[in-house]
Scaffold this motif. Structure first.
Motif, PDB file in Angstrom:
ATOM      1  N   GLY A 115       0.792  -1.216   0.000  1.00 14.73           N
ATOM      2  CA  GLY A 115       0.000   0.000   0.000  1.00 14.73           C
ATOM      3  C   GLY A 115       0.827   1.269   0.000  1.00 14.73           C
ATOM      4  N   GLU A 116       2.123   1.152  -0.269  1.00 11.96           N
ATOM      5  CA  GLU A 116       2.997   2.316  -0.284  1.00 11.96           C
ATOM      6  C   GLU A 116       3.054   2.921  -1.690  1.00 11.96           C
ATOM      7  OE1 GLU A 116       6.779   1.128   1.183  1.00 11.96           O
ATOM      8  OE2 GLU A 116       6.041   0.697   3.214  1.00 11.96           O
ATOM      9  N   GLU A 117       3.031   4.249  -1.762  1.00 11.11           N
ATOM     10  CA  GLU A 117       3.066   4.927  -3.048  1.00 11.11           C
ATOM     11  C   GLU A 117       4.450   4.816  -3.686  1.00 11.11           C
ATOM     12  OE1 GLU A 117       1.597   8.840  -3.301  1.00 11.11           O
ATOM     13  OE2 GLU A 117      -0.290   8.416  -2.252  1.00 11.11           O
ATOM     14  N   GLN A 118       4.452   4.478  -4.964  1.00  4.18           N
ATOM     15  CA  GLN A 118       5.694   4.355  -5.714  1.00  4.18           C
ATOM     16  C   GLN A 118       5.547   5.103  -7.041  1.00  4.18           C
ATOM     17  OE1 GLN A 118       8.211   2.865  -4.303  1.00  4.18           O
ATOM     18  NE2 GLN A 118       7.177   1.719  -2.674  1.00  4.18           N
ATOM     19  N   SER A 119       6.660   5.530  -7.581  1.00  2.56           N
ATOM     20  CA  SER A 119       6.655   6.157  -8.907  1.00  2.56           C
ATOM     21  C   SER A 119       7.342   5.218  -9.893  1.00  2.56           C
ATOM     22  CB  SER A 119       7.384   7.506  -8.886  1.00  2.56           C
ATOM     23  OG  SER A 119       8.724   7.343  -8.439  1.00  2.56           O
ATOM     24  N   PHE A 120       7.011   5.365 -11.177  1.00  2.89           N
ATOM     25  CA  PHE A 120       7.640   4.549 -12.197  1.00  2.89           C
ATOM     26  C   PHE A 120       9.048   5.067 -12.469  1.00  2.89           C
ATOM     27  CE2 PHE A 120       3.070   4.026 -13.327  1.00  2.89           C
ATOM     28  CZ  PHE A 120       2.991   2.664 -13.074  1.00  2.89           C
ATOM     29  N   SER A 121      10.003   4.149 -12.607  1.00  6.46           N
ATOM     30  CA  SER A 121      11.376   4.563 -12.865  1.00  6.46           C
ATOM     31  C   SER A 121      11.518   5.208 -14.229  1.00  6.46           C
ATOM     32  CB  SER A 121      12.322   3.359 -12.765  1.00  6.46           C
ATOM     33  OG  SER A 121      11.939   2.342 -13.687  1.00  6.46           O
ATOM     34  N   SER A 122      10.617   4.866 -15.154  1.00  9.17           N
ATOM     35  CA  SER A 122      10.625   5.443 -16.493  1.00  9.17           C
ATOM     36  C   SER A 122       9.318   5.081 -17.171  1.00  9.17           C
ATOM     37  CB  SER A 122      11.812   4.924 -17.315  1.00  9.17           C
ATOM     38  OG  SER A 122      11.699   3.515 -17.487  1.00  9.17           O
ATOM     39  N   SER A 123       9.105   5.626 -18.348  1.00  6.79           N
ATOM     40  CA  SER A 123       7.943   5.268 -19.158  1.00  6.79           C
ATOM     41  C   SER A 123       8.268   5.605 -20.608  1.00  6.79           C
ATOM     42  CB  SER A 123       6.679   6.006 -18.710  1.00  6.79           C
ATOM     43  OG  SER A 123       6.819   7.399 -18.915  1.00  6.79           O
ATOM     44  N   GLY A 124       7.512   5.017 -21.519  1.00  7.12           N
ATOM     45  CA  GLY A 124       7.743   5.293 -22.931  1.00  7.12           C
ATOM     46  C   GLY A 124       6.442   5.312 -23.697  1.00  7.12           C
ATOM     47  N   SER A 125       6.326   6.212 -24.653  1.00 11.06           N
ATOM     48  CA  SER A 125       5.113   6.331 -25.464  1.00 11.06           C
ATOM     49  C   SER A 125       5.476   6.269 -26.937  1.00 11.06           C
ATOM     50  CB  SER A 125       4.379   7.637 -25.170  1.00 11.06           C
ATOM     51  OG  SER A 125       3.921   7.668 -23.830  1.00 11.06           O
TER      52      SER A 125
END
Length: 467
Positions: A401-411
């Motif tokens: 239940g801990e908030e995490q961010s994505f290390s990267s993303s791609g579109s």
């Protein structure tokens, strides 16, 4: 003769057209309570570069404004550099430019700060890099304020600019006004990407490295420059705050347009937050018209919107400026609204089975690629604006239940499904694909945090008088 002297001599030799008479007018110091903005939204750096290059192609093909500076050799290069921006083009056309002409030379590299376009809330810096020793120079540009305070966001679309041509850096001040002095820092390096050998076909290991490992670009710095810039107060005081305070309803939710901040470089629309709403405001498609039917559109690259520390809502939107249009009447037309429903601020997903809750409007799960490092989730999404790719997710909640961010993303407009070997292309159908990584440690069940959950398209635009 330096660039300032050249500019002065040129100005004295040219008869000023009547439409340039009011260079510094409508000065209005901001006197309300400061509104603190803590979240800045804009186009990712890679997309910004692509947008900038696309705009420059349009500039070369359609230069409707170049005639305004055709007889001014000193400003002709600047006119070309800003033709992608209606606001900056109008600023140059109305002689709203502060020439600088500072030059430094170091280790075979010449750096020049040529011009500034500045007002109460935004600074545009135009500089050049040149060398007889190095080809394809680039620079990591940043600013340093006298008090080292934050409250600003910066962007640049100048990657790939040839040596000797103007580059641009934009600095938007959100929590404070533009200061009288600041420093521009340039760390110059050589762009070697054009000489790189073609990359081998991506395999599982390279994909995992790209998405799950921290990205760090540390090019060898050839030379570092620091320019101390003094900003002319005749420009930094320019702005007009139009108090609107109009409440209206869209899709069962209440919105309130508080004010319009009109500056020479841009216009900001500030909306209020209504706690009783069942959804947070996350995005708008809109335009503004004056009494002559002249249309002004939202900013398409760089900083486009910002949020408020009191809520998840996106409350301030950047757009083309009406400052030089001498508009007596301004009307806002809203054509689309994006909402984050308060009961859907997280969406459940079982990564092992692919099961999930109701995804945001226009989004589908395209595929899950399973790697040793974790899982790559790819989503198909509908563009809400032509040639626009955006982020679907703000991160996720892990198994604890801990908030995490994505290390990267791609579109991308295309997607290759590694399981079926199917190749999908959405470039002609308004579809794009976003890929985000979930590390193995996140667990099989996660709760994705959407940027928005639903989109309301308005066949009849909501009309809001500004003045």
């Amino acid at each position: 003769m330096n660039r300032n002297e050249e500019y002065a001599a040129l100005r004295s030799s040219i008869a000023e057209p009547p439409q340039l008479e009011y260079t510094v007018t409508r000065a209005l110091q901001r006197n309300g309570k400061a509104r603190r903005r803590v979240r800045l939204f804009g186009v990712p750096a890679g997309s910004l570069v692509a947008c900038f290059l696309g705009f420059m192609l349009l500039v070369n093909l359609f230069p409707p404004f170049a005639r305004a500076c055709g007889d001014m050799p000193v400003l002709r290069e600047l006119a070309k550099a800003v033709s992608w921006s209606p606001s900056l083009s109008a600023a140059v056309e109305h002689d709203y430019v502060q020439p600088v002409g500072q030059e430094q030379s170091k280790d075979g590299i010449i750096a020049r700060v040529e011009y500034l376009i500045v007002d109460q809330k935004q600074l545009e810096i135009f500089y050049s890099l040149d060398s007889d020793r190095y080809e394809a120079l680039e620079a990591d540009a940043s600013i340093k304020l006298p008090d080292n305070k934050g409250g600003y966001g910066s962007s640049s679309g100048s990657y790939g600019t040839p040596n000797g041509e103007l580059r641009q850096m934009t600095v938007n001040f959100v929590e404070q006004d533009v200061p009288e002095h600041l420093a521009l820092l340039l760390n110059v390096y050589q762009n070697t990407s054009e000489n790189d050998e073609a990359e081998p076909k991506a395999n599982e290991e390279s994909i995992a490295e790209a998405y799950f490992s921290p990205h760090a670009r540390n090019p060898d710095v050839l030379a570092a420059f620091t320019f101390d810039l003094s900003l002319d107060p005749r420009f930094t005081a320019q702005g007009e705050i139009v108090e609107v305070n109009r409440a209206f309803q869209i899709d069962g939710q209440m919105l309130a347009l508080k004010c319009a901040e009109i500056y020479p470089t841009h216009l900001r629309l500030d909306f209020g937050y209504v706690p009783e709403n069942s959804a947070w405001l996350k995005g708008l498609e809109f335009y503004v018209e004056n009494e002559r039917g002249e249309r002004f559109d939202p900013t398409r690259n760089g900083l486009t919107a910002s949020g408020d520390e009191a809520s998840p809502s996106t409350v301030t939107y950047w757009m083309d400026s009406t400052y030089f249009s001498e508009s007596k009447e301004l009307t806002l037309y809203i054509t689309q609204v994006r909402w984050l429903d308060k009961d859907r601020e997280s969406i459940w997903m079982n990564v092992a089975t692919g099961e999930h809750g109701l995804l945001p409007d226009g989004a589908e799960l395209a595929g899950i690629q399973r790697l040793d490092s974790g899982n790559l989730l790819t989503f198909q999404a509908r563009q809400y604006r032509e040639n626009n790719m955006y982020s679907l997710w703000n991160g996720y909640l892990d198994k604890n239940g801990e908030e995490q961010s994505f290390s990267s993303s791609g579109s991308s407009h295309t997607y290759h499904d590694p399981d079926t070997d199917e190749y999908l292309d959405g470039s002609t159908s308004g579809i794009f694909y976003e890929t985000v990584p979930l590390p193995a440690a996140a667990g099989s069940e996660v709760w994705l945090k959407p940027v928005f959950t639903r989109v309301t398209d308005l066949s009849v635009p909501v009309k809001v008088p500004i003045r």
